[in-house]
Design a protein around this motif. Structure first.
Motif, PDB file in Angstrom:
ATOM      1  N   GLU A  15      42.220  44.477  29.286  1.00 44.63           N
ATOM      2  CA  GLU A  15      41.191  43.986  28.369  1.00 44.63           C
ATOM      3  C   GLU A  15      41.068  42.464  28.442  1.00 44.63           C
ATOM      4  N   LEU A  16      42.201  41.774  28.520  1.00 50.85           N
ATOM      5  CA  LEU A  16      42.193  40.315  28.623  1.00 50.85           C
ATOM      6  C   LEU A  16      41.550  39.856  29.929  1.00 50.85           C
ATOM      7  N   LEU A  17      41.940  40.473  31.042  1.00 49.72           N
ATOM      8  CA  LEU A  17      41.347  40.114  32.335  1.00 49.72           C
ATOM      9  C   LEU A  17      39.836  40.334  32.343  1.00 49.72           C
ATOM     10  N   VAL A  18      39.408  41.457  31.807  1.00 49.80           N
ATOM     11  CA  VAL A  18      37.973  41.762  31.756  1.00 49.80           C
ATOM     12  C   VAL A  18      37.246  40.722  30.911  1.00 49.80           C
ATOM     13  N   ALA A  19      37.813  40.351  29.768  1.00 49.85           N
ATOM     14  CA  ALA A  19      37.184  39.355  28.895  1.00 49.85           C
ATOM     15  C   ALA A  19      37.077  38.002  29.596  1.00 49.85           C
ATOM     16  N   ILE A  20      38.129  37.598  30.287  1.00 53.38           N
ATOM     17  CA  ILE A  20      38.107  36.323  31.013  1.00 53.38           C
ATOM     18  C   ILE A  20      37.040  36.353  32.102  1.00 53.38           C
ATOM     19  N   LEU A  21      37.018  37.428  32.874  1.00 48.67           N
ATOM     20  CA  LEU A  21      36.035  37.522  33.967  1.00 48.67           C
ATOM     21  C   LEU A  21      34.607  37.578  33.436  1.00 48.67           C
ATOM     22  N   ARG A  22      34.395  38.308  32.358  1.00 57.54           N
ATOM     23  CA  ARG A  22      33.043  38.418  31.795  1.00 57.54           C
ATOM     24  C   ARG A  22      32.570  37.115  31.161  1.00 57.54           C
ATOM     25  N   SER A  23      33.480  36.203  30.852  1.00 61.80           N
ATOM     26  CA  SER A  23      33.083  34.915  30.277  1.00 61.80           C
ATOM     27  C   SER A  23      32.416  34.024  31.323  1.00 61.80           C
ATOM     28  N   ASP A  24      32.578  34.359  32.589  1.00 57.26           N
ATOM     29  CA  ASP A  24      31.942  33.609  33.679  1.00 57.26           C
ATOM     30  C   ASP A  24      30.618  34.281  34.016  1.00 57.26           C
ATOM     31  N   PRO A  25      29.508  33.562  33.881  1.00 59.01           N
ATOM     32  CA  PRO A  25      28.204  34.188  34.151  1.00 59.01           C
ATOM     33  C   PRO A  25      28.010  34.628  35.607  1.00 59.01           C
ATOM     34  N   GLY A  26      28.866  34.172  36.510  1.00 58.82           N
ATOM     35  CA  GLY A  26      28.763  34.567  37.913  1.00 58.82           C
ATOM     36  C   GLY A  26      29.548  35.820  38.256  1.00 58.82           C
ATOM     37  N   MET A  27      30.263  36.363  37.275  1.00 62.37           N
ATOM     38  CA  MET A  27      31.098  37.553  37.490  1.00 62.37           C
ATOM     39  C   MET A  27      30.497  38.755  36.769  1.00 62.37           C
ATOM     40  N   ASP A  28      30.522  39.894  37.448  1.00 62.51           N
ATOM     41  CA  ASP A  28      30.063  41.149  36.858  1.00 62.51           C
ATOM     42  C   ASP A  28      31.189  42.172  37.022  1.00 62.51           C
ATOM     43  N   VAL A  29      31.878  42.507  35.941  1.00 63.94           N
ATOM     44  CA  VAL A  29      32.951  43.506  35.997  1.00 63.94           C
ATOM     45  C   VAL A  29      32.282  44.870  36.059  1.00 63.94           C
ATOM     46  N   VAL A  30      32.385  45.506  37.215  1.00 65.60           N
ATOM     47  CA  VAL A  30      31.691  46.779  37.434  1.00 65.60           C
ATOM     48  C   VAL A  30      32.560  47.994  37.138  1.00 65.60           C
ATOM     49  N   GLY A  31      33.887  47.783  36.988  1.00 66.31           N
ATOM     50  CA  GLY A  31      34.753  48.912  36.688  1.00 66.31           C
ATOM     51  C   GLY A  31      36.163  48.492  36.343  1.00 66.31           C
ATOM     52  N   GLU A  32      36.888  49.438  35.752  1.00 71.80           N
ATOM     53  CA  GLU A  32      38.276  49.229  35.360  1.00 71.80           C
ATOM     54  C   GLU A  32      39.089  50.448  35.789  1.00 71.80           C
ATOM     55  N   ALA A  33      40.221  50.195  36.438  1.00 70.05           N
ATOM     56  CA  ALA A  33      41.106  51.277  36.881  1.00 70.05           C
ATOM     57  C   ALA A  33      42.462  51.118  36.207  1.00 70.05           C
ATOM     58  N   LYS A  34      43.078  52.262  35.840  1.00 65.36           N
ATOM     59  CA  LYS A  34      44.382  52.210  35.187  1.00 65.36           C
ATOM     60  C   LYS A  34      45.545  52.547  36.123  1.00 65.36           C
ATOM     61  N   ASP A  35      45.246  52.913  37.358  1.00 64.17           N
ATOM     62  CA  ASP A  35      46.292  53.169  38.353  1.00 64.17           C
ATOM     63  C   ASP A  35      45.697  53.005  39.755  1.00 64.17           C
ATOM     64  N   GLY A  36      46.579  53.050  40.743  1.00 64.32           N
ATOM     65  CA  GLY A  36      46.148  52.833  42.122  1.00 64.32           C
ATOM     66  C   GLY A  36      45.180  53.876  42.648  1.00 64.32           C
ATOM     67  N   GLU A  37      45.395  55.128  42.274  1.00 66.26           N
ATOM     68  CA  GLU A  37      44.495  56.193  42.731  1.00 66.26           C
ATOM     69  C   GLU A  37      43.077  55.978  42.201  1.00 66.26           C
TER      70      GLU A  37
END
Length: 70
Positions: A15-37
């Motif tokens: 959640e913290l990483l997503v919030a930091i990335l979304r604070s940059d207008p040049g970044m678009d978080v397109v997905g979140e994964a909870k494990d390697g698979e």
């Protein structure tokens, strides 16, 4: 716009990483994964430019997930 997939097993850190990335207008978080698979599957489906990868994750660790993505 840089498309980012965040792979992290800790919900709080993810959640913290997503919030930091979304604070940059040049970044678009397109997905979140909870494990390697899930990271591998989402990389194939979403085609992000960048994947942030945790190393220690359940099911499949970040190093092996990175090898399979590459």
């Amino acid at each position: 716009m840089i498309r980012v997939l965040v792979a992290e097993d800790s919900p709080a850190v993810r959640e913290l990483l997503v919030a930091i990335l979304r604070s940059d207008p040049g970044m678009d978080v397109v997905g979140e994964a909870k494990d390697g698979e899930q990271a591998i599957a989402l990389t194939k489906a979403l085609r992000p430019h960048v994947v942030t990868m945790d190393i220690a994750m359940p099911k499949l660790d970040g190093l092996e997930a990175t090898r399979r993505i590459m």
